[in-house]
Scaffold this active site. Structure first.
Site, PDB file in Angstrom:
ATOM      1  N   HIS A  96       0.943  -1.292  -0.293  1.00 41.65           N
ATOM      2  CA  HIS A  96      -0.138   0.160  -0.022  1.00 41.65           C
ATOM      3  C   HIS A  96       1.149   1.165  -0.662  1.00 41.65           C
ATOM      4  CE1 HIS A  96      -3.235   2.737   0.949  1.00 41.65           C
ATOM      5  NE2 HIS A  96      -4.150   1.833   0.905  1.00 41.65           N
ATOM      6  N   GLU A  98       0.599   3.590   1.348  1.00 43.57           N
ATOM      7  CA  GLU A  98       1.317   4.387   2.795  1.00 43.57           C
ATOM      8  C   GLU A  98       2.359   3.516   3.475  1.00 43.57           C
ATOM      9  OE1 GLU A  98      -2.926   4.236   4.446  1.00 43.57           O
ATOM     10  OE2 GLU A  98      -3.399   5.849   3.248  1.00 43.57           O
ATOM     11  N   GLY A 174      -7.697   9.029  -0.174  1.00 49.69           N
ATOM     12  CA  GLY A 174      -8.310   9.931   0.801  1.00 49.69           C
ATOM     13  C   GLY A 174      -8.570  10.976   0.812  1.00 49.69           C
ATOM     14  N   SER A 214     -10.728   6.996  -3.110  1.00 49.60           N
ATOM     15  CA  SER A 214     -11.776   7.437  -3.143  1.00 49.60           C
ATOM     16  C   SER A 214     -13.028   7.286  -4.086  1.00 49.60           C
ATOM     17  CB  SER A 214     -11.728   8.742  -3.547  1.00 49.60           C
ATOM     18  OG  SER A 214     -10.496   9.655  -2.546  1.00 49.60           O
TER      19      SER A 214
HETATM   20  C1  PEP Z   1      -7.399   2.597   0.144  1.00 49.83           C
HETATM   21  O1  PEP Z   1      -7.170   3.377   1.009  1.00 49.83           O
HETATM   22  O2  PEP Z   1      -6.376   1.563  -0.283  1.00 49.83           O
HETATM   23  C2  PEP Z   1      -8.098   4.358   0.055  1.00 49.83           C
HETATM   24  C3  PEP Z   1      -7.821   3.796  -1.189  1.00 49.83           C
HETATM   25  O3  PEP Z   1      -8.587   4.568   0.529  1.00 49.83           O
HETATM   26  P1  PEP Z   1      -9.480   5.751   0.435  1.00 49.83           P
HETATM   27  O4  PEP Z   1     -11.042   5.269  -0.610  1.00 49.83           O
HETATM   28  O5  PEP Z   1     -10.695   6.448   1.873  1.00 49.83           O
HETATM   29  O6  PEP Z   1      -9.404   6.405  -0.825  1.00 49.83           O
END
Ligand code: PEP
Length: 252
Positions: A96, A98, A174, A214
């Protein structure tokens, strides 16, 4: 021919009490049986979530958001594939953005994790995606291609069809900004062609490619109508039963 797959990524949200509440709500809802559905939850929630899901008549499976590649040993703070397998986890999110950004995970490490997950019969949800500047400079495809080639190194022809690839443009995670369905499709198609190049046409048709960034009830239909987008990895919208169930029921 590919079964749609919607997976929630709770990230570092929802302690055991809140996890129980959300899973209780989700398991009491009428969810589309034609959609593979999963939730990837914080480590401390895993056993609670497992117990609830196993006690209900539900198709929701669960998984983790990370793991280390070794089976056991002196790796303080880490969780192993054998530990996840022992509690019947199905998925593990790997790479991911992050984890790549805040925890400095590189492609070499992610590749070891992907190989380890596969050898322990866990489904890796491998995340790839470009930054905003890489997209603006026209380097999005080079970035994604280099991540895929490195992260899937030594993954066999037999194993590749089990891998789920999540295309997540970092600038859309996000932020409320979603890639347009055409741009998301363009990259997912590119990824599928790359899998064909690395493996065969047959394998490329079996691999499921999710979009993440998102995704919400308002845009899921348009994204999933695209030929090469087989599902979604959902952050924010997976934290509420109402929005997550709408995503699973996108075709209703
Ligand atoms: C994610 O964390 O993989 C993600 C897509 O987050 P969000 O849907 O909040 O953008």
């Amino acid at each position: 021919m590919r079964k749609p797959i919607i997976v929630g990524n709770w990230k570092m949200n929802l302690g055991v009490k809140e996890a129980k509440k959300l899973v209780d709500e989700l398991t009491s809802m009428d969810l589309d049986k034609n959609v593979e559905q999963g939730i990837c939850v914080p480590f401390v929630d895993l056993t609670t979530v497992k117990e609830i899901l196993e006690s209900k008549d539900t198709l929701i499976s669960f998984g983790a958001q990370n793991m280390y590649f070794e089976e056991s040993g002196a790796y303080t703070g880490e969780i192993s594939p054998t530990m996840l397998k022992e509690i019947n986890a199905k998925y593990v999110i790997l790479g991911h953005s992050e984890r790549r950004e805040y925890f400095k995970e590189d492609d070499e490490l992610i590749n070891k994790k992907v190989l380890s997950a596969l050898s322990h019969d866990l489904i890796p949800i491998l995340c790839v995606g470009e930054t905003l500047s890489e997209r603006e400079e026209g380097n999005a495809k080079d970035k994604v291609s280099s991540q895929i080639k490195s992260d899937l190194k030594d993954v066999s022809k037999e194993e590749i069809e089990k891998v789920v690839i999540a295309y997540e443009p970092i600038w859309a995670i996000g932020t409320g900004k979603t890639a347009s369905s055409d741009d998301a499709e363009d990259m997912c198609k590119y990824i599928r062609n790359l899998i064909e190049e690395l493996y065969t046409y047959e394998e490329s048709q079996k691999v499921r490619i999710q979009y993440g960034g998102s995704m919400k009830p308002e845009n899921v239909k348009e994204l999933l109508a695209k030929e090469n987008i087989d599902g979604g990895l959902i952050g924010g919208a997976s934290l509420k039963a109402d929005s997550f169930s709408k995503l699973i029921n996108f075709s209703k």
